[in-house]
Write an enzyme that holds these catalytic residues in place. Structure first.
Site, PDB file in Angstrom:
ATOM      1  N   ASP A  37      88.149 -49.331 -82.908  1.00 41.03           N
ATOM      2  CA  ASP A  37      88.892 -48.675 -82.292  1.00 41.03           C
ATOM      3  C   ASP A  37      89.550 -49.223 -83.829  1.00 41.03           C
ATOM      4  O   ASP A  37      90.665 -49.107 -84.233  1.00 41.03           O
ATOM      5  CB  ASP A  37      89.026 -49.703 -81.026  1.00 41.03           C
ATOM      6  CG  ASP A  37      88.646 -49.883 -79.879  1.00 41.03           C
ATOM      7  OD1 ASP A  37      88.272 -48.155 -80.650  1.00 41.03           O
ATOM      8  OD2 ASP A  37      89.241 -50.001 -79.329  1.00 41.03           O
ATOM      9  N   LYS A 112     125.461 -36.586 -81.424  1.00 39.24           N
ATOM     10  CA  LYS A 112     124.482 -37.290 -81.024  1.00 39.24           C
ATOM     11  C   LYS A 112     124.017 -37.579 -79.164  1.00 39.24           C
ATOM     12  O   LYS A 112     125.077 -38.391 -78.604  1.00 39.24           O
ATOM     13  CB  LYS A 112     124.691 -38.773 -81.826  1.00 39.24           C
ATOM     14  CG  LYS A 112     123.891 -39.338 -81.213  1.00 39.24           C
ATOM     15  CD  LYS A 112     123.131 -40.714 -81.893  1.00 39.24           C
ATOM     16  CE  LYS A 112     122.072 -40.985 -82.561  1.00 39.24           C
ATOM     17  NZ  LYS A 112     121.158 -42.412 -80.591  1.00 39.24           N
ATOM     18  N   LYS A 285     124.245 -34.441 -91.131  1.00 40.05           N
ATOM     19  CA  LYS A 285     123.899 -34.024 -91.862  1.00 40.05           C
ATOM     20  C   LYS A 285     124.361 -33.016 -93.041  1.00 40.05           C
ATOM     21  O   LYS A 285     125.109 -32.643 -92.825  1.00 40.05           O
ATOM     22  CB  LYS A 285     122.701 -33.605 -91.405  1.00 40.05           C
ATOM     23  CG  LYS A 285     121.774 -33.849 -90.259  1.00 40.05           C
ATOM     24  CD  LYS A 285     120.634 -33.028 -89.195  1.00 40.05           C
ATOM     25  CE  LYS A 285     120.078 -33.919 -88.404  1.00 40.05           C
ATOM     26  NZ  LYS A 285     120.558 -33.022 -87.750  1.00 40.05           N
ATOM     27  N   LYS A 309     127.831 -44.388 -84.586  1.00 37.68           N
ATOM     28  CA  LYS A 309     128.706 -44.659 -83.360  1.00 37.68           C
ATOM     29  C   LYS A 309     129.589 -45.702 -83.046  1.00 37.68           C
ATOM     30  O   LYS A 309     130.157 -45.832 -83.866  1.00 37.68           O
ATOM     31  CB  LYS A 309     127.458 -45.936 -83.285  1.00 37.68           C
ATOM     32  CG  LYS A 309     125.833 -46.278 -83.512  1.00 37.68           C
ATOM     33  CD  LYS A 309     125.305 -44.967 -82.232  1.00 37.68           C
ATOM     34  CE  LYS A 309     123.956 -45.118 -82.505  1.00 37.68           C
ATOM     35  NZ  LYS A 309     123.119 -45.967 -81.641  1.00 37.68           N
TER      36      LYS A 309
END
Length: 488
Positions: A37, A112, A285, A309
């Site tokens: 692992d 968004k 963008k 935001k």
DNA sequence: TATTGTGCATAAGTTCAGCT
DNA sequence: AGCTGAACTTATGCACAATA
């Protein structure tokens, strides 16, 4: 002395494949499951850090979410850095102009959408799979549920050999309301918001149930593309997406320069209230792919894009009480117990106050009326006290006195802001050690002597698993230390 | 009950660019 | 080369609602 990342990756892959064969075909493993692992984890970490050297998926199931196959992203799937006001946004623009040399930059500004990011892979023009973001390098294969979305074209004419289309899966507000009306009629608890319901539906194992909930998708981004020269700009890519039949927002113009982009953001803040899907901001963008390439990325974010935001709704409510939470590490966090108030789609009753200094700085007292907002989408945040509404009997909050009342033996850790339990119980000590070890390193050799010694001691003692917040992976690690200490 | 995915705050640690 | 501040990264902690 250190081997290059690429060599490390190649060596790890060879080792994993060899051990996997030994285990599976000859049933004669040379190393423990635990060590195996560790190899797999180490490889995953490296490939995430250096995706350019990553090889094909080895198909080794790790212990992430069961029930879904995982698949690699050919190009990393990054998230976006956030900006919250005009100054933040202009700083983003300034950085870009600096990096790219002050030429006229073009921007794409779009809403968004609040949903689940997904990457759709097309090979030779055929839709082959849909994968969630996951850790950015590798995510869950959710093709089964995403295939239920009819809007996704299944074959593309004249597509590049390999194409990853990035999009956002969401639930339309009308569909959300339809489902909740049904739930109400059946007397079941209502779904809280469209984003979580969309996320839940994408990860639903029950196809029948998934079929009953209609999801939508909007596509906006380009992941891997071979040949790489297929498109020159985002606008061009989106035009092509539209021709292929993908749902896109086609009301998006190219904005010349930061000022125009900022205007477009402000227009969106008005428009968003009428959109048929939930939004919490705008995405900006750089349009030309060559400019994107030159701007580059950090490990988490592209330099050529940000989210903006929109300012959140605020509310006032009464803070009834400040209670104390004790965290895994013994850290004590004060929490405000509030009169429940509806804010941006959910009911807020508690909010973290972070630490004693924060309470002192804002002079928050029990009984005060406080102004709260949602930071981002979810986390409630106490902005400050509405002084005019402070009751006459309110007294400054005495953090230490409250700790004493509650019987918590805590102190500041040196100059740090946080109070921590002073005399952690044995269980707390174990938890802290295990947590530290599993986060910090993959091997006991990488630990300091003192910590390693304590862990080996612990591993030899019978630890009461249930009493501790020990995850299965951490438990395997402890087991591994047990083997180790027998050897030496 | 545990895990996952979303995402923010805070703090500490690290790297980098620009300056002396 | 060394310093310094900014930018970036890492770690930790927290909230919430969904599924398993």
């Amino acid at each position: 002395m250190s081997e290059s990342p690429r060599d490390q990756i190649l060596r790890l892959r060879a080792a994993i494949q060899r051990h996997e064969e030994l285990y599976r075909k000859k049933h004669a493993p040379e190393i423990s499951d635990f060590e195996f692992d560790k190899l797999v984890d180490a490889l995953a970490d490296l490939e995430r850090e250096f995706p350019m050297f990553a090889g094909p998926d080895l198909g080794i199931g790790d212990d992430k979410s069961e029930g879904f196959q995982q698949a690699d992203h050919k190009a990393p799937m990054l998230s976006l850095d956030n900006t919250y006001d005009e100054a933040d946004f202009r700083a983003f623009g300034d950085r870009l102009y600096k990096a790219l040399g002050g030429t006229g930059l073009e921007f794409i500004v779009e809403p968004k959408v609040d949903g689940v990011a997904v990457s759709l892979t097309f090979e030779k023009g055929q839709f082959v799979r849909a994968v969630t973001r996951g850790n950015g390098a590798r995510g869950d294969d959710v093709t089964a549920n995403v295939s239920l979305i009819r809007e996704i074209p299944r074959s593309l004419k004249g597509a590049p050999d390999l194409l990853e289309v990035r999009g956002e899966i969401y639930m339309e507000l009308a569909e959300f309301q339809r489902l909740n009306t049904e739930r109400e009629a059946e007397g079941e608890p209502l779904y809280a918001n469209p984003r979580n319901l969309a996320a839940g539906t994408v990860k639903l194992l029950d196809g029948e149930e998934a079929r009953k909930r209609r999801l939508s998708i909007v596509c906006y981004g380009l992941g891997a593309c071979e040949p790489a020269t297929a498109f020159a700009s985002l606008k061009e890519f989106k035009t092509k997406l539209k021709a292929w039949g993908f749902p896109i927002r086609d009301d998006i113009d190219v904005q010349q320069g930061v000022d125009a982009a900022w205007k477009a953001i402000q227009q969106l803040d008005v428009l968003r209230r009428d959109l048929p899907f939930p939004t919490d901001g705008a995405v900006v963008k750089v349009n030309r792919l060559e400019d994107q390439r030159r701007a580059g990325t950090t490990s988490k974010f592209p330099h050529w894009a940000v989210a903006f935001k929109f300012p959140p709704d605020q509310a006032e409510t009464i803070l009834r009480k400040i209670s104390m939470q004790v965290g895994r590490t013994g850290a004590i966090t004060p929490v405000a117990e509030l009169d429940p108030v509806l804010l941006a789609g959910s009911t807020v009753a508690r909010a973290t106050l972070h630490n004693a200094d924060e309470i002192a700085r804002k002079d928050i007292r029990e009984g005060d009326t406080v102004r709260i907002q949602k930071a981002g989408e979810i986390i409630p945040q106490v902005l400050g006290v509405v002084l005019e509404k402070r009751p006459a009997e309110a007294r400054p909050f005495d953090f230490e006195a409250r700790l004493k009342e509650l019987g918590l033996d805590a102190a500041r850790d040196g100059e740090e802001a946080a109070y921590k339990l002073r005399a952690p119980s044995r269980e707390m000590k174990i938890r802290r050690l295990v947590h530290f070890a599993s986060k910090q390193c993959l091997d006991i050799d990488g630990l300091g002597d003192a910590v390693a010694e304590q862990l080996v001691d612990l591993a030899l003692v019978d630890v009461p698993v249930d009493a501790l917040g020990i995850t299965p992976a951490q438990w395997r690690m402890l087991e591994g230390f047990k083997d180790k200490s027998v050897d030496t």
